[in-house]
Design a protein around this motif. Structure first.
Motif, PDB file in Angstrom:
ATOM      1  N   ARG A  90     -29.346  -0.828  79.312  1.00  0.00           N
ATOM      2  CA  ARG A  90     -29.481  -0.718  80.769  1.00  0.00           C
ATOM      3  C   ARG A  90     -29.571   0.742  81.201  1.00  0.00           C
ATOM      4  O   ARG A  90     -30.330   1.089  82.098  1.00  0.00           O
ATOM      5  CB  ARG A  90     -28.301  -1.417  81.460  1.00  0.00           C
ATOM      6  CG  ARG A  90     -28.354  -2.932  81.327  1.00  0.00           C
ATOM      7  CD  ARG A  90     -27.386  -3.619  82.274  1.00  0.00           C
ATOM      8  NE  ARG A  90     -25.988  -3.350  81.942  1.00  0.00           N
ATOM      9  CZ  ARG A  90     -25.294  -4.014  81.013  1.00  0.00           C
ATOM     10  NH1 ARG A  90     -25.882  -4.951  80.284  1.00  0.00           N
ATOM     11  NH2 ARG A  90     -24.027  -3.727  80.789  1.00  0.00           N
ATOM     12  N   LEU A  91     -28.785   1.609  80.542  1.00  0.00           N
ATOM     13  CA  LEU A  91     -28.863   3.027  80.880  1.00  0.00           C
ATOM     14  C   LEU A  91     -30.225   3.600  80.507  1.00  0.00           C
ATOM     15  O   LEU A  91     -30.747   4.481  81.184  1.00  0.00           O
ATOM     16  CB  LEU A  91     -27.750   3.804  80.175  1.00  0.00           C
ATOM     17  CG  LEU A  91     -26.361   3.675  80.790  1.00  0.00           C
ATOM     18  CD1 LEU A  91     -25.320   4.406  79.947  1.00  0.00           C
ATOM     19  CD2 LEU A  91     -26.334   4.203  82.222  1.00  0.00           C
ATOM     20  N   GLY A  92     -30.821   3.083  79.417  1.00  0.00           N
ATOM     21  CA  GLY A  92     -32.167   3.513  79.057  1.00  0.00           C
ATOM     22  C   GLY A  92     -33.171   3.150  80.123  1.00  0.00           C
ATOM     23  O   GLY A  92     -34.066   3.938  80.461  1.00  0.00           O
ATOM     24  N   GLU A  93     -33.016   1.949  80.700  1.00  0.00           N
ATOM     25  CA  GLU A  93     -33.905   1.518  81.772  1.00  0.00           C
ATOM     26  C   GLU A  93     -33.695   2.343  83.037  1.00  0.00           C
ATOM     27  O   GLU A  93     -34.619   2.537  83.831  1.00  0.00           O
ATOM     28  CB  GLU A  93     -33.666   0.041  82.074  1.00  0.00           C
ATOM     29  CG  GLU A  93     -34.038  -0.900  80.922  1.00  0.00           C
ATOM     30  CD  GLU A  93     -33.517  -2.304  81.140  1.00  0.00           C
ATOM     31  OE1 GLU A  93     -32.882  -2.543  82.187  1.00  0.00           O
ATOM     32  OE2 GLU A  93     -33.720  -3.161  80.263  1.00  0.00           O
ATOM     33  N   LEU A  94     -32.460   2.834  83.216  1.00  0.00           N
ATOM     34  CA  LEU A  94     -32.148   3.645  84.397  1.00  0.00           C
ATOM     35  C   LEU A  94     -32.522   5.111  84.201  1.00  0.00           C
ATOM     36  O   LEU A  94     -32.303   5.927  85.091  1.00  0.00           O
ATOM     37  CB  LEU A  94     -30.656   3.531  84.722  1.00  0.00           C
ATOM     38  CG  LEU A  94     -30.187   2.143  85.179  1.00  0.00           C
ATOM     39  CD1 LEU A  94     -28.664   2.087  85.249  1.00  0.00           C
ATOM     40  CD2 LEU A  94     -30.787   1.812  86.550  1.00  0.00           C
ATOM     41  N   ALA A  95     -33.063   5.451  83.048  1.00  0.00           N
ATOM     42  CA  ALA A  95     -33.580   6.792  82.774  1.00  0.00           C
ATOM     43  C   ALA A  95     -32.494   7.859  82.840  1.00  0.00           C
ATOM     44  O   ALA A  95     -32.385   8.617  83.801  1.00  0.00           O
ATOM     45  CB  ALA A  95     -34.714   7.129  83.735  1.00  0.00           C
ATOM     46  N   VAL A  96     -31.673   7.902  81.807  1.00  0.00           N
ATOM     47  CA  VAL A  96     -30.675   8.962  81.686  1.00  0.00           C
ATOM     48  C   VAL A  96     -31.012   9.798  80.456  1.00  0.00           C
ATOM     49  O   VAL A  96     -31.659   9.337  79.520  1.00  0.00           O
ATOM     50  CB  VAL A  96     -29.248   8.394  81.575  1.00  0.00           C
ATOM     51  CG1 VAL A  96     -28.910   7.546  82.789  1.00  0.00           C
ATOM     52  CG2 VAL A  96     -29.067   7.594  80.284  1.00  0.00           C
ATOM     53  N   ASP A  97     -30.557  11.049  80.473  1.00  0.00           N
ATOM     54  CA  ASP A  97     -30.857  11.962  79.373  1.00  0.00           C
ATOM     55  C   ASP A  97     -29.866  11.833  78.222  1.00  0.00           C
ATOM     56  O   ASP A  97     -30.218  12.051  77.066  1.00  0.00           O
ATOM     57  CB  ASP A  97     -30.838  13.412  79.879  1.00  0.00           C
ATOM     58  CG  ASP A  97     -31.907  13.650  80.937  1.00  0.00           C
ATOM     59  OD1 ASP A  97     -33.083  13.440  80.628  1.00  0.00           O
ATOM     60  OD2 ASP A  97     -31.548  14.031  82.062  1.00  0.00           O
ATOM     61  N   ALA A  98     -28.625  11.509  78.533  1.00  0.00           N
ATOM     62  CA  ALA A  98     -27.577  11.409  77.520  1.00  0.00           C
ATOM     63  C   ALA A  98     -26.448  10.566  78.087  1.00  0.00           C
ATOM     64  O   ALA A  98     -26.454  10.221  79.275  1.00  0.00           O
ATOM     65  CB  ALA A  98     -27.081  12.791  77.111  1.00  0.00           C
ATOM     66  N   VAL A  99     -25.467  10.252  77.230  1.00  0.00           N
ATOM     67  CA  VAL A  99     -24.410   9.317  77.630  1.00  0.00           C
ATOM     68  C   VAL A  99     -23.046   9.871  77.251  1.00  0.00           C
ATOM     69  O   VAL A  99     -22.856  10.427  76.164  1.00  0.00           O
ATOM     70  CB  VAL A  99     -24.613   7.946  76.954  1.00  0.00           C
ATOM     71  CG1 VAL A  99     -23.465   6.993  77.312  1.00  0.00           C
ATOM     72  CG2 VAL A  99     -25.943   7.335  77.355  1.00  0.00           C
ATOM     73  N   ILE A 100     -22.088   9.708  78.158  1.00  0.00           N
ATOM     74  CA  ILE A 100     -20.673   9.981  77.887  1.00  0.00           C
ATOM     75  C   ILE A 100     -19.941   8.643  77.927  1.00  0.00           C
ATOM     76  O   ILE A 100     -20.098   7.872  78.874  1.00  0.00           O
ATOM     77  CB  ILE A 100     -20.073  10.945  78.923  1.00  0.00           C
ATOM     78  CG1 ILE A 100     -20.780  12.307  78.843  1.00  0.00           C
ATOM     79  CG2 ILE A 100     -18.574  11.117  78.703  1.00  0.00           C
ATOM     80  CD1 ILE A 100     -20.398  13.265  79.959  1.00  0.00           C
ATOM     81  N   VAL A 101     -19.164   8.362  76.901  1.00  0.00           N
ATOM     82  CA  VAL A 101     -18.429   7.101  76.817  1.00  0.00           C
ATOM     83  C   VAL A 101     -16.936   7.390  76.988  1.00  0.00           C
ATOM     84  O   VAL A 101     -16.363   8.179  76.230  1.00  0.00           O
ATOM     85  CB  VAL A 101     -18.668   6.402  75.466  1.00  0.00           C
ATOM     86  CG1 VAL A 101     -17.880   5.088  75.404  1.00  0.00           C
ATOM     87  CG2 VAL A 101     -20.151   6.126  75.259  1.00  0.00           C
ATOM     88  N   ILE A 102     -16.318   6.774  77.985  1.00  0.00           N
ATOM     89  CA  ILE A 102     -14.868   6.867  78.162  1.00  0.00           C
ATOM     90  C   ILE A 102     -14.283   5.607  77.541  1.00  0.00           C
ATOM     91  O   ILE A 102     -14.261   4.540  78.153  1.00  0.00           O
ATOM     92  CB  ILE A 102     -14.478   6.982  79.650  1.00  0.00           C
ATOM     93  CG1 ILE A 102     -15.207   8.158  80.301  1.00  0.00           C
ATOM     94  CG2 ILE A 102     -12.974   7.150  79.795  1.00  0.00           C
ATOM     95  CD1 ILE A 102     -14.970   8.270  81.800  1.00  0.00           C
ATOM     96  N   MET A 103     -13.834   5.737  76.300  1.00  0.00           N
ATOM     97  CA  MET A 103     -13.406   4.561  75.533  1.00  0.00           C
ATOM     98  C   MET A 103     -11.890   4.579  75.415  1.00  0.00           C
ATOM     99  O   MET A 103     -11.323   5.115  74.456  1.00  0.00           O
ATOM    100  CB  MET A 103     -14.065   4.556  74.162  1.00  0.00           C
ATOM    101  CG  MET A 103     -13.815   3.297  73.375  1.00  0.00           C
ATOM    102  SD  MET A 103     -14.930   3.114  71.972  1.00  0.00           S
ATOM    103  CE  MET A 103     -16.419   2.532  72.777  1.00  0.00           C
TER     104      MET A 103
END
Length: 332
Positions: free
Chosen positions: A108-121
């Motif tokens: 879904r984030l790929g579809e929303l066009a983001v450059d990178a991801v931060i995961v708060i796990m």
């Protein structure tokens, strides 16, 4: 853009340079173009600019919970730091932390066009390899023990817990009870392990661990049980909200803080200084965690960051009025 150029009396290329903030345009021309944009209600097409540049200036954030103070403050710090670098943030909460849900979130984030991801796990799924992150995506993880496989930024959970326990032992308490967070929490596990090992190293016997769920209500319920323990003179609560409930329970059962029981928390939330009594606690630098997460993921985008490893942000003891020497050892 052509309409703006015609109204301002300049070329479309000049309009493009002004809208993108590029140099080479006189101040007078820039004002003419901006005035024409306002008059026509023109807004630059960010999607088109992103396709042309190959970047979207947006970071995705995946989090498994928005109910804990730590996650909320980490998210706030990430958003603030991203904005300072000219990036927007797209938040995607994941209700159920499973591999399918994580894969779906990245899609879904790929579809929303983001450059990178931060995961708060906040739960330790990456530690046990229960969940893995898709390859080929620039990712930084906050609050995890998976630095052997990912770039991780975290508070020094163990160091902060050790400081809390040593503070109470230095005040003359024979041992320290622990009001821990939930079992599936990485932070709670780290703090509990450090509590136990610090007591053992000091020659003290760890009492039975009492568990909560980070909420003040769970701290209150646990506090009612702890208040019935006559040998309980010191408690390390794994977060300030549970400490708040604990203070209420001790008060209702006639156990005075800090005269009868010393209490120390973890987080240093803004309200902790206004507890009754003001809470001694361990300060977490959420702003620094957020800053390092953003800088880490931007370094990956620039191909200057490392593939994996853990950066720990130090904590510090904040002494207020909820801890004191054990009564009988101060002549009470």
């Amino acid at each position: 853009m052509a309409d703006v150029a015609q109204l301002a009396g300049v070329s479309s290329q000049t309009v493009s340079r002004v809208s993108n903030g590029f140099p080479g345009v006189t101040e007078e021309t820039r004002r003419q173009v901006l005035a024409a944009m306002r008059e026509l209600g023109y807004r630059p097409n960010s999607a088109a600019r992103a396709l042309k540049r190959g970047e979207f200036r947006t970071l995705g954030v995946i989090t498994f919970s928005l109910s804990t103070m730590g996650n909320i403050r980490t998210l706030e710090a990430i958003a603030t730091s991203a904005a300072q670098h000219g990036y927007a943030v797209t938040l995607l909460p994941v209700a159920v932390p499973t591999q399918d849900e994580v894969n779906g979130a990245f899609s879904r984030l790929g579809e929303l066009a983001v450059d990178a991801v931060i995961v708060i796990m906040e739960i330790h799924l990456l530690d046990a390899a229960t969940v893995s992150l898709p390859p080929g995506v620039q990712v930084v993880v906050a609050d995890s023990d998976a630095g052997d496989r990912y770039t991780v930024v975290d508070t020094d959970q163990a160091g902060g817990a050790r400081d809390a326990v040593r503070h109470l032992l230095d005040l003359g308490h024979d041992t320290v009870w622990h009001l821990a967070g939930p079992e599936d929490s990485f932070a709670a596990q780290r703090r509990a392990n450090a509590w136990r090992s610090t007591l053992t190293e000091a020659g003290a016997v760890p009492p039975p661990l009492v568990r909560g769920d980070w909420s003040a209500e769970s701290g209150y319920r646990a506090g009612l049980r702890l208040a019935e323990q006559p040998d309980c003179t010191a408690v390390f609560a794994a977060n300030d909200q549970m400490a708040l409930g604990l203070l209420r329970a001790l008060h209702e059962r006639g156990r005075r803080v800090p005269d009868d029981v010393s209490v120390i928390g973890f987080d240093d939330i803004p309200e902790s200084a206004s507890f009754l009594p003001p809470l001694t606690t361990i300060h977490q630098d959420f702003a620094e965690v957020g800053r390092l997460c953003v800088e880490g993921v931007l370094s990956k985008l620039r191909h200057t960051g490392t593939a994996h490893g853990t950066t720990l942000v130090p904590t510090r003891l904040v002494q207020r009025r909820s801890t004191a020497p054990r009564a009988e050892r101060r002549g009470g």
